[in-house]
Scaffold this motif. Structure first.
Motif, PDB file in Angstrom:
ATOM      1  N   TRP A  12       7.288  -4.483 -12.301  1.00 28.64           N
ATOM      2  CA  TRP A  12       6.295  -5.435 -11.819  1.00 28.64           C
ATOM      3  C   TRP A  12       5.527  -4.784 -10.689  1.00 28.64           C
ATOM      4  O   TRP A  12       6.124  -4.282  -9.731  1.00 28.64           O
ATOM      5  CB  TRP A  12       6.970  -6.714 -11.317  1.00 28.64           C
ATOM      6  CG  TRP A  12       6.021  -7.826 -10.980  1.00 28.64           C
ATOM      7  CD1 TRP A  12       5.603  -8.829 -11.805  1.00 28.64           C
ATOM      8  CD2 TRP A  12       5.385  -8.061  -9.713  1.00 28.64           C
ATOM      9  NE1 TRP A  12       4.732  -9.662 -11.138  1.00 28.64           N
ATOM     10  CE2 TRP A  12       4.580  -9.211  -9.856  1.00 28.64           C
ATOM     11  CE3 TRP A  12       5.406  -7.392  -8.496  1.00 28.64           C
ATOM     12  CZ2 TRP A  12       3.817  -9.727  -8.810  1.00 28.64           C
ATOM     13  CZ3 TRP A  12       4.638  -7.888  -7.450  1.00 28.64           C
ATOM     14  CH2 TRP A  12       3.859  -9.048  -7.610  1.00 28.64           C
ATOM     15  N   CYS A  13       4.201  -4.741 -10.790  1.00 30.35           N
ATOM     16  CA  CYS A  13       3.352  -4.126  -9.761  1.00 30.35           C
ATOM     17  C   CYS A  13       2.497  -5.193  -9.098  1.00 30.35           C
ATOM     18  O   CYS A  13       1.790  -5.943  -9.780  1.00 30.35           O
ATOM     19  CB  CYS A  13       2.450  -3.060 -10.375  1.00 30.35           C
ATOM     20  SG  CYS A  13       3.337  -1.659 -11.051  1.00 30.35           S
ATOM     21  N   GLY A  14       2.529  -5.232  -7.786  1.00 32.50           N
ATOM     22  CA  GLY A  14       1.754  -6.207  -7.029  1.00 32.50           C
ATOM     23  C   GLY A  14       0.634  -5.553  -6.236  1.00 32.50           C
ATOM     24  O   GLY A  14       0.225  -4.431  -6.512  1.00 32.50           O
ATOM     25  N   SER A  15       0.168  -6.254  -5.228  1.00 32.43           N
ATOM     26  CA  SER A  15      -0.984  -5.853  -4.439  1.00 32.43           C
ATOM     27  C   SER A  15      -0.860  -4.436  -3.891  1.00 32.43           C
ATOM     28  O   SER A  15       0.124  -4.085  -3.247  1.00 32.43           O
ATOM     29  CB  SER A  15      -1.148  -6.826  -3.272  1.00 32.43           C
ATOM     30  OG  SER A  15      -2.183  -6.418  -2.419  1.00 32.43           O
ATOM     31  N   ALA A  16      -1.865  -3.601  -4.189  1.00 30.71           N
ATOM     32  CA  ALA A  16      -2.008  -2.241  -3.660  1.00 30.71           C
ATOM     33  C   ALA A  16      -0.932  -1.274  -4.141  1.00 30.71           C
ATOM     34  O   ALA A  16      -0.827  -0.164  -3.632  1.00 30.71           O
ATOM     35  CB  ALA A  16      -2.064  -2.238  -2.128  1.00 30.71           C
ATOM     36  N   ALA A  17      -0.130  -1.672  -5.130  1.00 27.89           N
ATOM     37  CA  ALA A  17       0.836  -0.726  -5.706  1.00 27.89           C
ATOM     38  C   ALA A  17       0.081   0.357  -6.474  1.00 27.89           C
ATOM     39  O   ALA A  17      -0.946   0.092  -7.092  1.00 27.89           O
ATOM     40  CB  ALA A  17       1.794  -1.457  -6.631  1.00 27.89           C
ATOM     41  N   ASN A  18       0.587   1.574  -6.443  1.00 28.83           N
ATOM     42  CA  ASN A  18      -0.132   2.696  -7.058  1.00 28.83           C
ATOM     43  C   ASN A  18       0.851   3.650  -7.724  1.00 28.83           C
ATOM     44  O   ASN A  18       0.957   4.813  -7.353  1.00 28.83           O
ATOM     45  CB  ASN A  18      -0.962   3.424  -5.990  1.00 28.83           C
ATOM     46  CG  ASN A  18      -1.902   4.438  -6.597  1.00 28.83           C
ATOM     47  OD1 ASN A  18      -2.255   4.357  -7.767  1.00 28.83           O
ATOM     48  ND2 ASN A  18      -2.293   5.404  -5.801  1.00 28.83           N
TER      49      ASN A  18
ATOM     50  N   ASN B 220       0.838  -1.188   0.000  1.00 28.30           N
ATOM     51  CA  ASN B 220       0.000   0.000   0.000  1.00 28.30           C
ATOM     52  C   ASN B 220       0.879   1.247   0.000  1.00 28.30           C
ATOM     53  O   ASN B 220       1.351   1.702   1.037  1.00 28.30           O
ATOM     54  CB  ASN B 220      -0.906  -0.006   1.228  1.00 28.30           C
ATOM     55  CG  ASN B 220      -1.933   1.105   1.174  1.00 28.30           C
ATOM     56  OD1 ASN B 220      -2.146   1.711   0.124  1.00 28.30           O
ATOM     57  ND2 ASN B 220      -2.563   1.372   2.294  1.00 28.30           N
ATOM     58  N   SER B 221       1.123   1.782  -1.185  1.00 28.53           N
ATOM     59  CA  SER B 221       2.057   2.894  -1.307  1.00 28.53           C
ATOM     60  C   SER B 221       1.799   3.634  -2.610  1.00 28.53           C
ATOM     61  O   SER B 221       1.041   3.183  -3.471  1.00 28.53           O
ATOM     62  CB  SER B 221       3.498   2.386  -1.259  1.00 28.53           C
ATOM     63  OG  SER B 221       3.703   1.380  -2.227  1.00 28.53           O
ATOM     64  N   TYR B 222       2.470   4.766  -2.768  1.00 23.92           N
ATOM     65  CA  TYR B 222       2.310   5.580  -3.967  1.00 23.92           C
ATOM     66  C   TYR B 222       3.684   5.997  -4.471  1.00 23.92           C
ATOM     67  O   TYR B 222       4.522   6.425  -3.689  1.00 23.92           O
ATOM     68  CB  TYR B 222       1.465   6.817  -3.649  1.00 23.92           C
ATOM     69  CG  TYR B 222       1.208   7.682  -4.851  1.00 23.92           C
ATOM     70  CD1 TYR B 222       0.300   7.295  -5.820  1.00 23.92           C
ATOM     71  CD2 TYR B 222       1.898   8.879  -5.018  1.00 23.92           C
ATOM     72  CE1 TYR B 222       0.067   8.088  -6.942  1.00 23.92           C
ATOM     73  CE2 TYR B 222       1.670   9.675  -6.128  1.00 23.92           C
ATOM     74  CZ  TYR B 222       0.750   9.271  -7.083  1.00 23.92           C
ATOM     75  OH  TYR B 222       0.538  10.052  -8.184  1.00 23.92           O
ATOM     76  N   GLN B 223       3.896   5.863  -5.770  1.00 23.55           N
ATOM     77  CA  GLN B 223       5.189   6.182  -6.346  1.00 23.55           C
ATOM     78  C   GLN B 223       5.019   7.139  -7.523  1.00 23.55           C
ATOM     79  O   GLN B 223       4.108   6.966  -8.336  1.00 23.55           O
ATOM     80  CB  GLN B 223       5.897   4.919  -6.857  1.00 23.55           C
ATOM     81  CG  GLN B 223       6.135   3.862  -5.802  1.00 23.55           C
ATOM     82  CD  GLN B 223       4.894   3.028  -5.502  1.00 23.55           C
ATOM     83  OE1 GLN B 223       4.069   2.819  -6.363  1.00 23.55           O
ATOM     84  NE2 GLN B 223       4.779   2.583  -4.274  1.00 23.55           N
ATOM     85  N   VAL B 224       5.894   8.114  -7.613  1.00 24.67           N
ATOM     86  CA  VAL B 224       5.942   9.008  -8.764  1.00 24.67           C
ATOM     87  C   VAL B 224       7.186   8.661  -9.568  1.00 24.67           C
ATOM     88  O   VAL B 224       8.300   8.719  -9.062  1.00 24.67           O
ATOM     89  CB  VAL B 224       5.975  10.490  -8.337  1.00 24.67           C
ATOM     90  CG1 VAL B 224       6.104  11.375  -9.562  1.00 24.67           C
ATOM     91  CG2 VAL B 224       4.730  10.842  -7.544  1.00 24.67           C
ATOM     92  N   ILE B 225       6.978   8.272 -10.822  1.00 25.75           N
ATOM     93  CA  ILE B 225       8.058   7.867 -11.717  1.00 25.75           C
ATOM     94  C   ILE B 225       7.981   8.800 -12.916  1.00 25.75           C
ATOM     95  O   ILE B 225       7.064   8.708 -13.722  1.00 25.75           O
ATOM     96  CB  ILE B 225       7.892   6.390 -12.133  1.00 25.75           C
ATOM     97  CG1 ILE B 225       7.891   5.492 -10.879  1.00 25.75           C
ATOM     98  CG2 ILE B 225       8.974   5.967 -13.107  1.00 25.75           C
ATOM     99  CD1 ILE B 225       7.395   4.093 -11.135  1.00 25.75           C
ATOM    100  N   GLU B 226       8.941   9.724 -13.029  1.00 32.74           N
ATOM    101  CA  GLU B 226       8.809  10.819 -13.993  1.00 32.74           C
ATOM    102  C   GLU B 226      10.111  11.051 -14.755  1.00 32.74           C
ATOM    103  O   GLU B 226      11.201  11.013 -14.184  1.00 32.74           O
ATOM    104  CB  GLU B 226       8.415  12.098 -13.247  1.00 32.74           C
ATOM    105  CG  GLU B 226       8.109  13.271 -14.144  1.00 32.74           C
ATOM    106  CD  GLU B 226       7.548  14.453 -13.386  1.00 32.74           C
ATOM    107  OE1 GLU B 226       7.091  15.402 -14.032  1.00 32.74           O
ATOM    108  OE2 GLU B 226       7.580  14.437 -12.133  1.00 32.74           O
ATOM    109  N   ASN B 227       9.974  11.279 -16.074  1.00 34.79           N
ATOM    110  CA  ASN B 227      11.135  11.546 -16.940  1.00 34.79           C
ATOM    111  C   ASN B 227      12.191  10.454 -16.814  1.00 34.79           C
ATOM    112  O   ASN B 227      13.379  10.714 -16.650  1.00 34.79           O
ATOM    113  CB  ASN B 227      11.756  12.910 -16.611  1.00 34.79           C
ATOM    114  CG  ASN B 227      10.791  14.053 -16.829  1.00 34.79           C
ATOM    115  OD1 ASN B 227       9.941  14.003 -17.717  1.00 34.79           O
ATOM    116  ND2 ASN B 227      10.899  15.088 -16.007  1.00 34.79           N
TER     117      ASN B 227
END
Length: 194
Positions: A177-183, A155-162
């Motif tokens: 690879w994104c798993g459970s509750a990845a955002n 359960n988290s939030y990530q900003v991936i930019e440029n």
């Protein structure tokens, strides 16, 4: 504060083969080289517990190994800011070949994360329940079973930019690879040949 320092070929039977900072430590590393170290967790560097915050500027973290977090492990509400950092050729027998994040909130910008490997998850970056921001960074040539470039879980939030995420390898999720509750939020980024 560490400037123009070399941490080389150190071994820890616990955490942080090259550097271990926890319990509120807040080191600043500039023009530092961390190579060839090993530990149970955080072969190159460990940042952990009680809001420890590290600042890395123009740092090379290369050729380190650990069970988890071959280059860097950051957990238990530790954090770091990395700018102009190269994390390369590190390995983990578990997860997080380059970087392993658990319950942490780092900021990574203008970095290179390349040629790292993990047996299980996250060749370049492993993230579990961590809110992180990564921008203007190249993630390339990393490998693992799941999430060659990045493994994001919890359960988290990530900003991936440029970002450029390229030539990473995995059985599933070569780039990310994104798993459970990845955002994750991907903005203006290139994923190619993963």
């Amino acid at each position: 504060e560490f400037r123009r320092v070399l941490f080389r070929s150190n071994t820890s039977t616990d955490h942080g083969g090259g550097i271990a900072c926890d319990n509120g430590a807040s080191p600043s590393l500039t023009n530092v080289t961390i190579i060839g170290n090993s530990g149970v967790s955080g072969g190159g560097m460990q940042i952990s517990r009680q809001n420890s915050v590290a600042t890395l500027d123009n740092v090379l973290i290369s050729g380190n190994s650990a069970g988890n977090g071959g280059g860097i492990v950051c957990n238990s509400h530790g954090s770091f800011t990395a700018v102009n950092v190269i994390i390369s050729d590190n390995s983990a027998s578990g997860y997080g070949g380059g970087i392993a994040l658990t319950d942490s909130d780092p900021y990574i910008s203008f970095c290179t994360i390349q040629n790292n490997s993990a047996v299980l998850y996250g060749g370049g970056i492993y993230s579990n329940s961590s809110n992180f921001s990564v921008s203007n960074t190249v993630i390339s040539g990393n490998q693992s079973s799941l999430g060659g470039g990045m493994y994001i879980y919890g359960n988290s939030y990530q900003v991936i930019e440029n970002m450029t995420i390229t030539n990473n390898t995995a059985s599933s999720g070569g780039g990310i690879w994104c798993g459970s509750a990845a955002n994750p939020s991907l903005v203006n980024s290139i994923l190619w040949n993963d």
